[in-house]
Design a protein around this motif. Structure first.
Motif, PDB file in Angstrom:
ATOM      1  N   THR A 217       0.812  -1.218   0.000  1.00  0.00           N
ATOM      2  CA  THR A 217       0.000   0.000   0.000  1.00  0.00           C
ATOM      3  C   THR A 217       0.849   1.273   0.000  1.00  0.00           C
ATOM      4  O   THR A 217       0.338   2.341  -0.310  1.00  0.00           O
TER       5      THR A 217
ATOM      6  N   GLY B 226      -1.733  -5.472  -1.949  1.00  0.00           N
ATOM      7  CA  GLY B 226      -2.221  -4.606  -0.869  1.00  0.00           C
ATOM      8  C   GLY B 226      -1.594  -4.886   0.482  1.00  0.00           C
ATOM      9  O   GLY B 226      -2.129  -4.471   1.510  1.00  0.00           O
TER      10      GLY B 226
ATOM     11  N   ALA C   3      -5.317   3.931   0.194  1.00  0.00           N
ATOM     12  CA  ALA C   3      -4.968   3.135  -0.988  1.00  0.00           C
ATOM     13  C   ALA C   3      -6.237   2.740  -1.744  1.00  0.00           C
ATOM     14  O   ALA C   3      -6.291   2.806  -2.974  1.00  0.00           O
TER      15      ALA C   3
ATOM     16  N   PHE D 114      -6.201  -4.786   3.751  1.00  0.00           N
ATOM     17  CA  PHE D 114      -6.552  -4.195   2.460  1.00  0.00           C
ATOM     18  C   PHE D 114      -7.848  -4.798   1.925  1.00  0.00           C
ATOM     19  O   PHE D 114      -8.733  -4.070   1.447  1.00  0.00           O
TER      20      PHE D 114
END
Ligand code: SF4
Lengths: 200, 474
Positions: free
Chosen positions: A21, A77, A85, A106
């Protein structure tokens, strides 16, 4: 969050494993108090070189500038919990990610914002990445209700999704409102929990 | 029926109710700690919906990510964006009634250093916070895990989080680490063996004689760093060392309540017949001081080794990733890692900025000088750690060696403040992430233990700390 039913568009391959990220949203873009301006931040250090677009980066290449899907490498991620992000990817126009595995925080962040993450086996993801690597065959349609990815003019790939998550994407419902309906349960739990752990 | 793991027990004790038949639950969360950069949008959401914080006394707010760490500092942030974030943070603390440690507070520091110092963390708790390294609290027998901003908002509004149960993995550490090998090296060795997603989807329990031998601070290092293998939660059964650490802390129970709590806490452990989905054993005696060579924390080698050849990777994707990492890092395969010169040495971050880390570093710096052309920075994890290091004479040793002795904060761990590397500059760093651009666009980061960073600082290149400290000891 925006509900997800059927979305058609261009898919771009991004198969490097462990894209973190920090790369998706560099720290220079984390200093806001709202969600604005993050589209510029998304992949910023890869998208831009010396002030101009980096021609090597896939989203700057002909046929991929309007991509709304990414086909990604494993553990996409990973790293920092920054939800920026996900907001940035969405502001860039990305609606779904297709990969083998997504990092835990994520993945949750994506779900909380209506960015669909689809996990498939490595062979299928590899094949799909190969197909969309050509601008001639990079258009897909993702239908959530029947859980399918249709390659334009080609085959259809089924994908799994947990029922609760699917429901949330289809309705776009606000998780906090749903949880607050259970406020009495939370209060009852809290009373028991404090009795069990009076030192907390 | 087999017994339950400690993780299962902590989850079972926090389930408000099940939300589906597939392991999704509404999980009660006992505590959170908030920082200025992942929380603003959560508070904005609460404000927009007119919602209150369910339990303000369960939270603590501390400024750590964006503040400068210069020796003298003021309440006012020097750059406008950071100032706006910190001002909004203070407004939120006031308006929602949450305890707030500002930049001049003597208790200020990195959230994961401050929360245990304040006794916010207790065995048996579930703690979720807007930072991936919230797993730190596993070292206390509390299940800590990181969440994004939407889930922070959900937590603040409800004291719960929607949670899907993880698989369990036990990592048993046996043996005795050799001189110069720290808990950082052990956890880096685990990460390099299982890979950057090797613990993805798992809650990790660290166990075994070497973990029992380890200090609480050493266990915190392991609990934080294993996130770089994808772990989403960590637990370690609490013992007397944990009790000694917590006793007398501001938010810890007192008197008779302490005695009752301590008794209950010592019962927290996995049943002997508990089933783990995955098990791994590692002998700490086999671990050497490690250094990363790439841009993912699993790209690590022993300090005595050479930069690996990407061609040695079987999978095409790993080969591409390794080639790309080497290009970014400006390294050639076959180069002995010990010949690589550094520009900057950084000791800090929630992983390695506590008093034991600074003692380790001071042992190397004592009577030596930072190499010419190298900048060395030490950023203590909290203002309390800083004060203790000054009282113990550690600060003096560092300053005499030519190290910049700073105020606390995240600093160069993510370089959101003015501590940032220039493109192409290379650091030896006690932090947890060597991602591209993490310490500045184009910056090259080599992760290692604090003692190894100190060794690199005094020689000007990546160095096996054992060569420096062997002669120093009886
Ligand atoms: S020190 Fe680094 S890893 Fe720890 S909380 Fe701060 S930015 Fe995150």
């Amino acid at each position: 969050m925006t509900p997800f039913h059927s979305v058609s568009g261009v898919a771009a391959p991004m198969m490097t494993p462990n894209i973190d990220t920090d790369v998706i949203m560099p720290k220079m873009f984390l200093k806001g108090v709202d969600r604005s301006g993050l589209g510029e931040g998304a992949f910023n250090l890869l998208r831009f070189r010396a002030g101009g677009p980096n021609p090597d980066f896939v989203l700057n290449r002909h046929g991929y500038r309007d991509a709304c899907f990414l086909v990604v490498g494993e553990n996409f991620g990973c790293g920092s919990s920054r939800e920026h992000a996900v907001w940035g990817l969405q502001q860039l126009g990305i609606r779904a990610l297709i990969g083998t595995s997504f990092a835990g925080i994520f993945g949750d962040n994506c779900a909380n914002n209506g960015l669909l993450t689809i996990s498939l086996d490595a062979a299928t993801v590899g094949t799909l990445a190969g197909i969309v690597a050509s601008p001639a065959s990079n258009r897909l349609t993702i239908d959530l209700e029947p859980q399918t990815i249709r390659i334009d003019g080609g085959s259809t790939i089924p994908f799994p999704i947990e029922p609760a998550r699917k429901e949330a994407f289809l309705t776009g419902r606000d998780a906090i409102s749903s949880t607050l309906v259970l406020a009495d349960d939370i209060r009852a739990f809290e009373a028991r929990h404090r009795a069990d752990n009076p030192w907390f | 029926m087999s017994g339950r793991t400690l993780y299962d027990k902590l989850i079972d004790a926090h389930v408000v109710r099940r939300l589906d038949d597939d392991g999704l639950v509404l999980l009660y969360v006992d505590r959170t700690v908030l920082n200025e950069y992942t929380s603003p949008q959560a508070f904005a959401g609460l404000r927009a919906a007119g919602r209150k914080v369910w339990n303000p006394s369960a939270a603590l707010m501390v400024v750590d990510h964006v503040n400068p760490t210069a020796a003298r500092r003021t309440r006012q942030m020097p750059d406008a964006d950071a100032a706006r974030q910190v001002d909004y943070f203070a407004d939120n603390a006031r308006d929602f009634g949450i305890e707030y440690l500002d930049i001049l507070d003597p208790r200020q520091g990195i959230e994961h250093v401050v929360a245990p110092e304040q006794g916010l963390v207790m065995p048996g708790m579930v703690i979720a916070a807007g930072d991936s390294h919230t797993t730190a609290y596993g070292a206390f027998g509390a299940l800590g895990y990181g969440i994004g901003t939407s889930d922070i908002e959900h937590y603040l509004a409800t004291s719960t989080v929607r949670y899907r149960r993880l698989k369990t993995m036990r990592i048993v550490v046996t043996g005795r680490p050799a001189l110069g090998v720290t808990s950082k090296d052990i956890v880096m060795e685990i990460i390099r063996r299982i890979g950057a997603d090797g613990a993805s989807g798992y809650a990790v329990e660290f166990a075994g004689p070497a973990v029992s031998e380890m200090s609480v601070e050493g266990r915190i290092v392991m609990s934080i760093m294993i996130v770089e293998a994808g772990a989403r939660g960590v637990v370690i059964a609490p013992d007397h060392k944990v009790l000694d650490y917590l006793k007398g802390r501001p938010r810890a129970p007192k008197g008779e309540m302490w005695d009752r709590a301590a008794k209950a806490w010592l019962q927290l452990r996995s049943d002997t017949d508990a089933h783990f989905d995955r098990e791994m054993t590692i002998d700490a005696g086999d671990v050497a001081p490690l250094v990363t060579w790439g841009t993912s924390p699993d790209q690590a080698i022993a300090v005595t080794d050479s930069v690996p050849d990407p061609e040695s990777n079987a999978a095409a994707d790993s080969k591409t990733a390794a080639t790309r990492a080497l290009a970014y890092m400006g390294l050639t395969p076959g180069t002995p890692i010990q010949s690589v010169p550094i520009d900057l040495a950084f000791i800090g971050s929630c992983t390695n900025s506590r008093i034991e880390d600074l003692r380790d570093a001071a042992r190397v710096f004592r009577g030596r000088q930072v190499a010419s052309g190298v900048r060395a920075i030490v950023v203590p994890g909290s203002t309390q750690v800083r004060a203790q290091a000054e009282a113990e004479g550690i600060a003096r040793i560092l300053i005499d060696a030519g190290v910049e002795w700073r105020q606390s904060g995240c600093s160069m761990c993510l370089a959101m403040n003015d501590d940032i590397l220039a493109p192409g500059q290379r650091s030896a760093s006690s932090t947890n992430r060597n991602f591209e651009g993490r310490q500045g666009p184009g910056a090259r980061t080599h992760l290692m233990s604090p003692a190894m960073v100190a060794a690199a600082a005094v020689t000007g290149r990546i160095t096996d700390v054992r060569e420096l400290i062997e002669g120093d000891l009886p």
